[in-house]
Design a protein around this motif. Structure first.
Motif, PDB file in Angstrom:
ATOM      1  N   ASP A 199     -15.561   9.713 -22.237  1.00 24.95           N
ATOM      2  CA  ASP A 199     -16.802  10.644 -22.492  1.00 24.95           C
ATOM      3  C   ASP A 199     -16.688  11.084 -23.952  1.00 24.95           C
ATOM      4  O   ASP A 199     -15.628  10.342 -24.645  1.00 24.95           O
ATOM      5  CB  ASP A 199     -16.722  11.929 -21.968  1.00 24.95           C
ATOM      6  CG  ASP A 199     -16.970  11.911 -20.294  1.00 24.95           C
ATOM      7  OD1 ASP A 199     -17.357  10.967 -20.014  1.00 24.95           O
ATOM      8  OD2 ASP A 199     -16.878  12.965 -20.013  1.00 24.95           O
TER       9      ASP A 199
ATOM     10  N   GLY B 268     -15.054  12.673 -17.512  1.00 24.29           N
ATOM     11  CA  GLY B 268     -15.322  13.826 -17.153  1.00 24.29           C
ATOM     12  C   GLY B 268     -15.055  15.078 -17.714  1.00 24.29           C
ATOM     13  O   GLY B 268     -15.427  16.217 -17.497  1.00 24.29           O
ATOM     14  N   THR B 269     -14.777  14.995 -19.179  1.00 25.64           N
ATOM     15  CA  THR B 269     -14.616  16.176 -20.141  1.00 25.64           C
ATOM     16  C   THR B 269     -15.796  16.602 -20.307  1.00 25.64           C
ATOM     17  O   THR B 269     -15.960  17.803 -20.435  1.00 25.64           O
ATOM     18  CB  THR B 269     -13.881  15.582 -21.301  1.00 25.64           C
ATOM     19  OG1 THR B 269     -12.422  15.103 -20.961  1.00 25.64           O
ATOM     20  CG2 THR B 269     -13.551  16.781 -22.359  1.00 25.64           C
TER      21      THR B 269
ATOM     22  N   GLY C 278     -18.513  17.061 -18.729  1.00 24.63           N
ATOM     23  CA  GLY C 278     -19.133  17.686 -17.628  1.00 24.63           C
ATOM     24  C   GLY C 278     -18.501  19.165 -17.693  1.00 24.63           C
ATOM     25  O   GLY C 278     -19.178  20.034 -17.057  1.00 24.63           O
ATOM     26  N   CYS C 279     -17.420  19.341 -18.034  1.00 26.45           N
ATOM     27  CA  CYS C 279     -16.821  20.468 -17.907  1.00 26.45           C
ATOM     28  C   CYS C 279     -16.437  21.412 -19.587  1.00 26.45           C
ATOM     29  O   CYS C 279     -15.888  22.488 -19.204  1.00 26.45           O
ATOM     30  CB  CYS C 279     -15.427  20.726 -17.165  1.00 26.45           C
ATOM     31  SG  CYS C 279     -14.088  19.600 -18.040  1.00 26.45           S
ATOM     32  N   TRP C 280     -16.875  20.665 -20.574  1.00 23.08           N
ATOM     33  CA  TRP C 280     -16.776  21.301 -21.581  1.00 23.08           C
ATOM     34  C   TRP C 280     -17.570  22.357 -21.708  1.00 23.08           C
ATOM     35  O   TRP C 280     -18.818  22.470 -21.716  1.00 23.08           O
ATOM     36  CB  TRP C 280     -17.212  20.350 -22.734  1.00 23.08           C
ATOM     37  CG  TRP C 280     -16.394  20.868 -24.242  1.00 23.08           C
ATOM     38  CD1 TRP C 280     -17.326  21.454 -25.047  1.00 23.08           C
ATOM     39  CD2 TRP C 280     -15.269  20.556 -24.935  1.00 23.08           C
ATOM     40  NE1 TRP C 280     -16.553  21.645 -26.067  1.00 23.08           N
ATOM     41  CE2 TRP C 280     -15.320  21.165 -26.009  1.00 23.08           C
ATOM     42  CE3 TRP C 280     -14.142  20.142 -24.382  1.00 23.08           C
ATOM     43  CZ2 TRP C 280     -14.102  21.233 -26.613  1.00 23.08           C
ATOM     44  CZ3 TRP C 280     -12.995  20.082 -25.081  1.00 23.08           C
ATOM     45  CH2 TRP C 280     -12.947  20.773 -26.419  1.00 23.08           C
ATOM     46  N   VAL C 281     -17.121  23.543 -22.287  1.00 22.76           N
ATOM     47  CA  VAL C 281     -17.889  24.782 -22.635  1.00 22.76           C
ATOM     48  C   VAL C 281     -17.574  25.033 -24.170  1.00 22.76           C
ATOM     49  O   VAL C 281     -16.460  25.506 -24.760  1.00 22.76           O
ATOM     50  CB  VAL C 281     -17.415  26.035 -21.929  1.00 22.76           C
ATOM     51  CG1 VAL C 281     -18.415  27.190 -22.279  1.00 22.76           C
ATOM     52  CG2 VAL C 281     -17.739  25.631 -20.341  1.00 22.76           C
TER      53      VAL C 281
ATOM     54  N   GLU D  18      -9.574  20.879 -28.848  1.00 20.08           N
ATOM     55  CA  GLU D  18     -10.066  22.220 -28.817  1.00 20.08           C
ATOM     56  C   GLU D  18      -9.145  22.930 -29.838  1.00 20.08           C
ATOM     57  O   GLU D  18      -9.826  23.695 -30.628  1.00 20.08           O
ATOM     58  CB  GLU D  18     -10.190  22.761 -27.667  1.00 20.08           C
ATOM     59  CG  GLU D  18     -10.402  24.021 -27.414  1.00 20.08           C
ATOM     60  CD  GLU D  18     -10.330  24.732 -26.046  1.00 20.08           C
ATOM     61  OE1 GLU D  18     -11.291  25.939 -25.920  1.00 20.08           O
ATOM     62  OE2 GLU D  18     -10.200  24.133 -25.114  1.00 20.08           O
TER      63      GLU D  18
END
Length: 157
Positions: free
Chosen positions: A49, A91-92, A94-97, A141
């Protein structure tokens, strides 16, 4: 040689790794090698990603990340160096905020320059080496937090 450039077998290995995600890798390589812009449109979400940051945060983040690891995963800069794309595990996205971070994952495509060839426009800041090395999202992060704190301290963020 620029930091993002590869030569010889390193470039060939990187090309094979990148093209492996294309629906037709042979056709992708053929077109890519003959494209005057030296770019290909490749699907994200298969082997990687991409997290895209504005350069104001991306540049200091890459500086911090480069101090944390010997070699971060691939990193792109866009046409006017306004944004930077960090290649992370699938997959990162889709779940990164995170505010101001755009995730490119499954169902999205990204313009990718040919490794080992200097070109205009999208370019590698850190080219893939073909081994599949990606940036660890947790380290990215942490690097982003440290970079943002430094910018805030300096009044630039």
């Amino acid at each position: 040689m620029e930091a993002g450039q590869l030569t010889g077998s390193g470039a060939r290995t990187a090309v094979e790794w990148l093209a492996s995600v294309a629906p037709d890798p042979d056709a992708c390589r053929w077109e890519w090698e003959r494209n005057p812009l030296g770019v290909a449109l490749l699907p994200a979400g298969r082997r990687w990603d991409v997290l895209i940051l504005k350069a104001e945060l991306g540049s200091p983040t890459l500086d911090v990340l480069s101090r944390l690891v010997d070699r971060p995963g691939p990193v792109l800069a866009d046409f006017d160096d306004a944004r930077m794309g960090f290649f992370v595990p699938p997959g990162t996205a889709g779940c990164w905020v995170g505010t101001g971070v755009r995730g490119v994952g499954v169902g999205n495509w990204i313009v990718v320059p040919y490794p080992g060839r200097a070109g205009e426009g999208v370019r590698w800041l850190i080219a893939p080496d073909g081994s599949g090395t990606l940036t660890d999202p947790l380290l990215l992060e942490l690097a982003m937090h440290e970079a943002a704190a430094g910018l805030a301290r300096d009044g630039g963020y």
